[in-house]
Design an enzyme around this catalytic site. Structure first.
Site, PDB file in Angstrom:
ATOM      1  N   SER A 147      33.514  21.335  36.385  1.00 28.85           N
ATOM      2  CA  SER A 147      32.800  21.933  35.256  1.00 28.85           C
ATOM      3  C   SER A 147      32.065  23.198  35.699  1.00 28.85           C
ATOM      4  CB  SER A 147      31.840  20.905  34.655  1.00 28.85           C
ATOM      5  OG  SER A 147      31.248  21.379  33.462  1.00 28.85           O
ATOM      6  N   ASP A 212      38.925  17.102  25.900  1.00 29.95           N
ATOM      7  CA  ASP A 212      37.602  17.536  26.382  1.00 29.95           C
ATOM      8  C   ASP A 212      36.816  18.162  25.233  1.00 29.95           C
ATOM      9  OD1 ASP A 212      35.420  18.827  27.679  1.00 29.95           O
ATOM     10  OD2 ASP A 212      36.589  18.952  29.529  1.00 29.95           O
ATOM     11  N   HIS A 241      35.439  15.104  29.070  1.00 27.70           N
ATOM     12  CA  HIS A 241      34.873  16.000  30.076  1.00 27.70           C
ATOM     13  C   HIS A 241      34.413  15.289  31.344  1.00 27.70           C
ATOM     14  CE1 HIS A 241      33.362  19.868  31.345  1.00 27.70           C
ATOM     15  NE2 HIS A 241      32.168  19.360  31.610  1.00 27.70           N
TER      16      HIS A 241
END
Length: 360
Positions: A147, A212, A241
């Protein structure tokens, strides 16, 4: 306006757990640093590292007796070492690698405040520790960014031409692109991964969930298109995610990638690359100061990803991290982000104002 937008992007990117999920204590008998409340492990070493920006960050080094590679893991926006501890142990075991995880400035028990440029200094300090303290060589290091961690990962990778490999887990194109569908790179944006990934010379694996809700899968697919040395990506069907570790194909594909790159000959620097970096010198300043704004490839026809691997799952390869669900709440942080973005929208009349900034 640029400073305001950059501040907004920074607020989106950083959600350090409060309070931190662990404490750093000193063992009275050995004098070693430990993470409380976790029991001492012989193969785990806790370190505190100074950075060039004046902060002190906490790192966690996990040794594996059969390792030939070292994974430098930059975690996501809403986690700290306490929440990642068990995952790091499991990854080291299943992948047969040494693993170095760390907390960004302002996360966990690391001092300072989280910011884009602090994270660049943080990962540089960790990489320096791997070389000087644990004897890692650049050609044996695999950078792993999850991320927001894809930002410092790609910034460092773009400046280290002899890296073994890079793994991007639910990566972002840039901070601003997570919130807005902008078509070009603005100078005040943060984590301009879209501009840096073409400078990465080693093999790159990208893993992204197709469902996601925080960072759309299109971010991972565009970055894959821009890779210089593409490896078969993993688009986890139905993956969100922060749950990709629960899918058996995650660890299977990741292990296959690491096994593959470990068999490749050690990368050699060309004369051009040797001018870009010296192993005897610290990594140079962030690529942000030399990358020119460029048009994104969002309208480019995307390459079709390879057919998915066999759906046969192996219980031996599936990592179960149900206990992490109680502490890792990235999706909840996403909801907070949505609220902050809504507030921004009410104060900003139109994204057209961004063109004024570009014209300056």
């Amino acid at each position: 306006m640029g400073g305001v937008t950059s501040s907004v992007a920074a607020k989106f990117a950083f959600f350090p757990p409060s309070p931190p999920s662990y404490k750093v204590v000193t063992d009275e008998l050995t004098g070693l640093l430990l993470l409380s409340p976790f029991p001492h492990r012989e193969n785990v070493e806790i370190v505190k590292l100074p950075t060039r920006r004046g902060t002190e960050i906490v790192g966690m080094y996990v040794r594996h007796p059969m390792a030939t590679s070292t994974l430098l893991y930059s975690h996501g926006n809403a986690a700290d070492l306490g929440q990642m501890y068990e995952l790091f142990i499991e990854l080291s075991i299943h992948l047969k690698v040494n693993l170095m995880g760390y907390d960004y400035s302002g996360y966990g028990q690391s001092t300072g405040k989280p910011s884009e440029h602090n994270t660049y200094a943080d990962i540089e300090a960790v990489y320096k520790c791997l070389e000087e303290t644990f004897g890692s060589k650049q050609e044996d290091v695999i950078l792993y960014g999850q991320s927001v961690g894809s930002g410092p990962t790609l910034d460092l990778a773009s400046r280290l031409p002899q890296l073994r490999a890079v793994v991007l887990h639910s990566p972002i194109l840039s901070g601003l692109r997570v919130m807005y569908a902008v078509k070009k790179t603005y100078w005040f944006d943060i984590y301009k991964n879209i501009d840096k990934i073409p400078y990465v010379d080693c093999p790159v694996l990208i893993i992204h969930g197709t469902s996601d809700e925080v960072v759309d899968c299109s971010h991972g697919k565009q970055l894959w298109e821009l890779c210089k040395d593409k490896y078969e990506p993993l688009w986890v069907k139905g993956g969100n995610h922060c749950d990709l570790e629960h899918y058996p194909e995650y660890i299977r594909h990741l292990r296959k990638f690491i096994t593959t790159v470990e068999r490749l000959p050690c990368p050699r620097m060309s004369s051009d690359q040797s001018e870009r970096v010296s192993r005897d010198a610290p990594p140079r300043k962030s690529m942000d100061r030399r990358v020119k704004p460029r048009q994104s490839t969002e309208r480019r026809e995307r390459e079709k990803p390879p057919k998915s691997q066999s759906k046969k799952s192996s219980s031996k390869l599936k990592i179960s991290f149900d206990h992490l669900d109680r502490s890792r709440k990235s999706v909840d942080c996403h909801e907070k982000t949505r609220k902050s973005v809504d507030q921004i929208e009410r104060g900003r009349k139109s994204m057209d104002r961004l063109d004024r900034v570009r014209s300056e």
